[in-house]
Write an enzyme that holds these catalytic residues in place. Sequence first.
Site, PDB file in Angstrom:
ATOM      1  N   ASN A 315      43.513  52.168  36.948  1.00 18.96           N
ATOM      2  CA  ASN A 315      41.916  52.388  36.625  1.00 18.96           C
ATOM      3  C   ASN A 315      40.999  51.255  37.312  1.00 18.96           C
ATOM      4  O   ASN A 315      39.789  51.069  36.858  1.00 18.96           O
ATOM      5  CB  ASN A 315      41.682  51.885  34.840  1.00 18.96           C
ATOM      6  N   HIS A 317      41.164  47.925  37.843  1.00 17.09           N
ATOM      7  CA  HIS A 317      40.637  46.461  37.091  1.00 17.09           C
ATOM      8  C   HIS A 317      42.109  45.830  36.981  1.00 17.09           C
ATOM      9  O   HIS A 317      43.237  46.413  37.045  1.00 17.09           O
ATOM     10  CB  HIS A 317      39.846  46.679  36.025  1.00 17.09           C
ATOM     11  N   CYS A 352      37.649  41.946  35.662  1.00 17.62           N
ATOM     12  CA  CYS A 352      37.291  41.328  36.935  1.00 17.62           C
ATOM     13  C   CYS A 352      37.890  42.526  37.806  1.00 17.62           C
ATOM     14  O   CYS A 352      39.056  42.996  37.710  1.00 17.62           O
ATOM     15  CB  CYS A 352      37.844  40.063  36.959  1.00 17.62           C
TER      16      CYS A 352
END
Length: 414
Positions: A315, A317, A352
């Site tokens: 995904n 991340h 992040c």
Amino acid sequence: MVATSATSSFFPVPSSSLDPNGKGNRIGSTNFAGLNSTPSSGRMKVKPNAQAPPKINGKKANLPGSVEVLRPDNETSQQPAPRTFINQLPDWSMLLAAITTIFLAAEKQWMMLDWKPRRSDMIMDPFGLGRIVQDGLVFRQNFSIRSYEIGADRSASIETVMNHLQETALNHVKSAGLLENGFGSTPEMFKKNLIWVVARMQVVVDKYPTWGDVVEVDTWVSQSGKNGMRRDWLVRDCNTGEIVTRASSLWVMMNKLTRRLSKIPDEVRGEIEPYFVNSDPVIPEDSRKLTKLDDKTADYVRSGLTPRWSDLDVNQHVNNVKYIGWILESAPAGMMESHKLKSMTLEYRRECGRDSVLQSLTAVSGCDVGNLGGTAGEVECQHLLRLQDGAEVVRGRTEWSSKTQATTWDITTS
């Protein structure tokens, strides 16, 4: 009759029937009476009143009146090999050689097998994809602790434990037939660009497995409020059945395109509700507020942490397990040598990406910061993982217990 025919096909014996006229001549024999042979060089000599030399099993049979072939002394020729039952069969040498080679190779592989006695927990394959148990509501999977999954104290690291939890969660969705192209997304979630993200995690470790141990992980899901889902785990030692780890987590949905939290659509709820278990969390919720740290309240700060490409999941991340490693980057080394992590509570505030630069902050309470290595008893730490601009990524609290002599001995000898 059939036996006689079959035998005669392999053993060409002349017929022994007598002439019906009673003259003693055998049927099928040739009478050469009256023939005079003229001796000449290079020609065969034929005796009168002789017949073709019969053979039995390739040997000449001396019968009365048989033909005797005479060759000149100067003529030398090799006689063909005698015709026997064996050499009249087809040439099986190639086939027999291939069969022998196969049997020799199989015997070699058989002798190379390791027949040494093994531990009972190693008899079955611990690396299967797991199975659904308890009326299709609980997923169970076994894991063997590898040499590269242990730390300096010879026990599994907390990251190893968390990876096992994450793996069983994804395999649970896959085994239920709900895994689409996303990372744990159901078909309806995939259509709506929705993904699951963890919001809160609580873990209690009673005992860390060591190298070669096999653990059994059970996981299931329950409803949490209107727009959340709770997932619980129980980790047992396969040898003793003892519970070694308990974990509970809260998951919410986020839009993969806008990166904003989303409500659970009715279509998605219809997919996941049949798998909900009506049970209490395996860990009572820790309602204590997590402290926000800054440069003044933190005892240890580690800066310049950046994700690697391998830290990203599908995904795009950073995997939530990686955050735990970053949090512990600022934990004091003396405490980690003399204490072991026994519980952890994390709140994920922000994701992040691959270009993020982070800081890890840790504050120690309950002991003398300057003498953590000689501190006995329990130690509590507050943690904060933040971006360089100050935006919070994860808040956390960890509790540590001292490594007693008995614990160290168990780890060393197990």
